[in-house]
Design a protein around this motif. Structure first.
Motif, PDB file in Angstrom:
ATOM      1  N   THR A 148       0.839  -1.192   0.000  1.00  0.00           N
ATOM      2  CA  THR A 148       0.000   0.000   0.000  1.00  0.00           C
ATOM      3  C   THR A 148       0.879   1.248   0.000  1.00  0.00           C
ATOM      4  OG1 THR A 148      -0.113   0.041   2.414  1.00  0.00           O
ATOM      5  CG2 THR A 148      -1.858  -1.157   1.247  1.00  0.00           C
ATOM      6  N   VAL A 149       0.291   2.372  -0.373  1.00  0.00           N
ATOM      7  CA  VAL A 149       0.978   3.658  -0.288  1.00  0.00           C
ATOM      8  C   VAL A 149       0.102   4.625   0.501  1.00  0.00           C
ATOM      9  CG1 VAL A 149       2.170   3.303  -2.471  1.00  0.00           C
ATOM     10  CG2 VAL A 149       0.008   4.540  -2.445  1.00  0.00           C
ATOM     11  N   ASP A 150       0.711   5.648   1.041  1.00  0.00           N
ATOM     12  CA  ASP A 150       0.041   6.707   1.808  1.00  0.00           C
ATOM     13  C   ASP A 150      -0.496   6.222   3.147  1.00  0.00           C
ATOM     14  OD1 ASP A 150       0.583   8.551  -0.184  1.00  0.00           O
ATOM     15  OD2 ASP A 150      -1.315   8.215  -1.192  1.00  0.00           O
ATOM     16  N   LYS A 151      -1.239   5.126   3.135  1.00  0.00           N
ATOM     17  CA  LYS A 151      -1.766   4.569   4.368  1.00  0.00           C
ATOM     18  C   LYS A 151      -1.445   3.083   4.451  1.00  0.00           C
ATOM     19  CE  LYS A 151      -5.637   7.707   5.211  1.00  0.00           C
ATOM     20  NZ  LYS A 151      -7.094   7.779   5.510  1.00  0.00           N
ATOM     21  N   LYS A 152      -1.261   2.601   5.669  1.00  0.00           N
ATOM     22  CA  LYS A 152      -1.008   1.175   5.861  1.00  0.00           C
ATOM     23  C   LYS A 152      -2.246   0.359   5.529  1.00  0.00           C
ATOM     24  CE  LYS A 152       0.669  -2.162   9.283  1.00  0.00           C
ATOM     25  NZ  LYS A 152       1.145  -2.350  10.694  1.00  0.00           N
ATOM     26  N   GLU A 153      -3.430   0.899   5.859  1.00  0.00           N
ATOM     27  CA  GLU A 153      -4.673   0.194   5.592  1.00  0.00           C
ATOM     28  C   GLU A 153      -4.947   0.133   4.091  1.00  0.00           C
ATOM     29  OE1 GLU A 153      -4.408   2.820   7.583  1.00  0.00           O
ATOM     30  OE2 GLU A 153      -4.407   1.779   9.528  1.00  0.00           O
ATOM     31  N   VAL A 154      -5.421  -1.011   3.648  1.00  0.00           N
ATOM     32  CA  VAL A 154      -5.783  -1.170   2.243  1.00  0.00           C
ATOM     33  C   VAL A 154      -7.082  -0.421   1.964  1.00  0.00           C
ATOM     34  CG1 VAL A 154      -6.426  -2.817   0.445  1.00  0.00           C
ATOM     35  CG2 VAL A 154      -4.656  -3.422   2.113  1.00  0.00           C
ATOM     36  N   ASP A 198     -15.792   6.443 -10.576  1.00  0.00           N
ATOM     37  CA  ASP A 198     -15.207   7.459 -11.452  1.00  0.00           C
ATOM     38  C   ASP A 198     -13.858   7.920 -10.889  1.00  0.00           C
ATOM     39  OD1 ASP A 198     -17.606   7.264 -12.842  1.00  0.00           O
ATOM     40  OD2 ASP A 198     -18.460   9.051 -11.895  1.00  0.00           O
ATOM     41  N   ASN A 199     -13.880   8.209  -9.592  1.00  0.00           N
ATOM     42  CA  ASN A 199     -12.681   8.715  -8.925  1.00  0.00           C
ATOM     43  C   ASN A 199     -12.501   7.960  -7.601  1.00  0.00           C
ATOM     44  OD1 ASN A 199     -10.529  10.163  -7.971  1.00  0.00           O
ATOM     45  ND2 ASN A 199     -11.608  12.110  -7.786  1.00  0.00           N
ATOM     46  N   PRO A 200     -12.004   6.748  -7.668  1.00  0.00           N
ATOM     47  CA  PRO A 200     -11.917   5.920  -6.461  1.00  0.00           C
ATOM     48  C   PRO A 200     -10.771   6.325  -5.537  1.00  0.00           C
ATOM     49  CG  PRO A 200     -10.898   4.781  -8.301  1.00  0.00           C
ATOM     50  CD  PRO A 200     -11.503   6.042  -8.860  1.00  0.00           C
ATOM     51  N   VAL A 201     -10.963   6.050  -4.263  1.00  0.00           N
ATOM     52  CA  VAL A 201      -9.880   6.150  -3.293  1.00  0.00           C
ATOM     53  C   VAL A 201      -9.289   4.751  -3.166  1.00  0.00           C
ATOM     54  CG1 VAL A 201      -9.268   6.652  -0.906  1.00  0.00           C
ATOM     55  CG2 VAL A 201     -11.028   8.014  -2.059  1.00  0.00           C
TER      56      VAL A 201
END
Length: 226
Positions: A148-154, A198-201
């Protein structure tokens, strides 16, 4: 002669994404046929993330168009896709960061046409196994492994049961090529989607820095098939 082609398009076809499953590979075949130089490499850019981030999981014409693009990889030889689900902008249909887009395309050219030992294919969904209240997913082209990037949580997964009501899911990377997906709201899950908006996180990548290809495991009717 033609060394190859790169293609960056799809936004205007998003409302007809189901048709794009046929139109896009047909166009590639016709280019190759009419130029008469064999199956020259054809690499494209998958649709970027765009518009508002979703509050709840559901359907998306842009996600369906991305799926049509991805399916073309399996239909035709010497094709490649640069996934840029992380490079778009909510308010600009034309992302300003073209350098990273170009570098992901260059990976395909270096690996496919010049024989460089470089990762070019984004990880892709391979198999699903339902086991009680969880779904176990395996992936191909993971390189050094999923991360993962930015956050540890998927982030980015949704799950549903037989009622087809999607909810955000909890997901964990269980092995180099495996992710386990669950939700306390779904006792008997049947399907999973990732980056289906459309714009997923979303934040899953290969160790080589290539984003996981958006996907769905279901075959529910497409919203653009009308």
């Amino acid at each position: 002669g033609i060394k190859g082609a790169i293609w960056y398009q799809g936004e205007s076809n998003s409302g007809r994404a189901a048709k794009y499953r046929e139109l896009f590979p047909f166009m590639i075949e016709q280019w190759r046929k009419q130029w008469g130089q064999g199956d020259f490499p054809f690499y494209w850019v998958q649709l970027a993330d765009y518009m508002a981030e979703p509050a709840t999981p559901g359907d998306s014409a842009w996600a369906e168009l991305r799926e049509a693009q991805t399916l073309t990889l399996d239909k035709l030889p010497k094709t490649g896709q640069a996934v840029i689900i992380d490079l778009g902008e909510a308010g600009d249909i034309h992302p300003r960061n073209k350098r990273d887009v170009a570098e992901r395309l260059v990976r395909w050219a270096l690996a496919g046409e010049f024989g460089r030992p470089i990762a070019c294919q984004s990880p892709r969904f391979q198999t699903l196994r339902a086991e009680g209240n969880k779904i176990i997913l395996t992936f191909g082209d993971v390189g050094g492994g999923l991360r993962t990037v930015d956050k540890k949580e998927v982030q980015g997964f949704a799950i549903c049961g037989a009622d087809r009501k999607w909810v955000w899911a909890e997901a964990k990377i269980a092995a180099k090529d495996r992710i386990v997906v669950t939700s306390p709201q779904v006792g008997a899950p049947v399907a999973v989607r990732y980056a289906w908006a459309d714009n997923p996180v979303c934040n899953v990548y290969s160790a080589e820095g290539l984003p996981l290809t958006p996907f769905r495991t279901d075959d529910f009717p497409l919203t653009t098939a009308g």
